[in-house]
Design a protein around this motif. Structure first.
Motif, mmCIF file in Angstrom:
data_model
loop_
_atom_site.group_PDB
_atom_site.id
_atom_site.type_symbol
_atom_site.label_atom_id
_atom_site.label_comp_id
_atom_site.label_asym_id
_atom_site.label_seq_id
_atom_site.Cartn_x
_atom_site.Cartn_y
_atom_site.Cartn_z
ATOM 1 N N TRP A 34 43.508 36.140 -71.023
ATOM 2 C CA TRP A 34 42.404 34.961 -70.718
ATOM 3 C C TRP A 34 42.506 33.995 -71.645
ATOM 4 O O TRP A 34 42.285 32.795 -71.090
ATOM 5 C CB TRP A 34 40.741 35.432 -70.244
ATOM 6 N N MET A 41 42.951 26.434 -67.678
ATOM 7 C CA MET A 41 41.973 26.737 -66.972
ATOM 8 C C MET A 41 41.078 25.505 -66.969
ATOM 9 O O MET A 41 40.636 24.959 -65.659
ATOM 10 C CB MET A 41 41.375 28.205 -67.389
ATOM 11 N N ALA A 46 39.968 25.911 -59.809
ATOM 12 C CA ALA A 46 40.247 27.704 -59.774
ATOM 13 C C ALA A 46 41.349 28.485 -58.096
ATOM 14 O O ALA A 46 42.496 29.119 -59.194
ATOM 15 C CB ALA A 46 39.043 28.484 -59.226
ATOM 16 N N PHE A 49 45.242 27.582 -60.232
ATOM 17 C CA PHE A 49 44.625 28.573 -60.962
ATOM 18 C C PHE A 49 45.187 30.190 -60.788
ATOM 19 O O PHE A 49 46.623 30.737 -61.326
ATOM 20 C CB PHE A 49 43.832 28.690 -62.468
ATOM 21 N N ALA A 50 44.575 30.369 -59.234
ATOM 22 C CA ALA A 50 45.066 31.879 -59.420
ATOM 23 C C ALA A 50 46.625 32.197 -58.226
ATOM 24 O O ALA A 50 46.281 32.530 -58.314
ATOM 25 C CB ALA A 50 43.618 32.246 -58.217
ATOM 26 N N HIS A 53 49.121 32.221 -60.706
ATOM 27 C CA HIS A 53 48.984 33.429 -61.881
ATOM 28 C C HIS A 53 48.897 34.178 -61.326
ATOM 29 O O HIS A 53 48.416 35.807 -61.483
ATOM 30 C CB HIS A 53 47.979 33.435 -63.271
ATOM 31 N N ALA A 60 39.401 35.030 -60.954
ATOM 32 C CA ALA A 60 39.570 33.184 -61.359
ATOM 33 C C ALA A 60 37.750 32.268 -61.567
ATOM 34 O O ALA A 60 37.583 32.167 -62.496
ATOM 35 C CB ALA A 60 40.309 31.988 -60.845
#
Length: 121
Positions: A34, A41, A46, A49-50, A53, A60
């Motif tokens: 993280w 981030m 979110a 990002f989610a 990854h 997230a």
């Protein structure tokens, strides 16, 4: 991550000890993962990002809150011209949510409130 899912004649405590003896420290490794992604981030939603990854969006969101705190915007920010134009653009809720950094359900709620405000004026 879940020793119980392995089909081995070993208990979870034994697996934890084995991990430790070979230098696999799950909590430390996860925290490092993280922390290495903090700059990313800070600049991504979110959802994006989610997706990038391959993690859950809720995970997230919780990580972002943990590291950066809640993103508080000034009251009525969504009534400002740029935000209102985006909300009423007719694009899909998911697209608008990503652009504004909010949940799709919030897009529908704010869009409805804007239309109600205009209908009442």
């Amino acid at each position: 991550m879940r020793p119980i899912d392995l089909d081995l004649p070993l208990g979870s405590t034994t697996i934890k000890r084995l991990r430790s003896s070979v230098g696999m420290m799950w909590y430390e490794d996860r925290a490092k993962w993280w922390e290495e992604r903090l700059p990313e981030m800070a600049t991504m939603s979110a959802t994006d990002f989610a997706r990038k990854h391959e993690i859950n969006v809720a995970t997230a969101c919780l990580a972002m809150i943990r590291y950066f705190g809640h993103a508080n915007r000034p009251p009525g920010w969504w009534r400002e011209k740029d935000a209102a134009d985006t909300l009423l653009s007719g694009r899909p809720s998911v697209e608008i949510a990503s652009a504004l950094g909010i949940a799709p359900s919030s897009v529908r709620r704010l869009r409805s409130a804007l239309m109600h405000d205009w209908a009442g004026s």
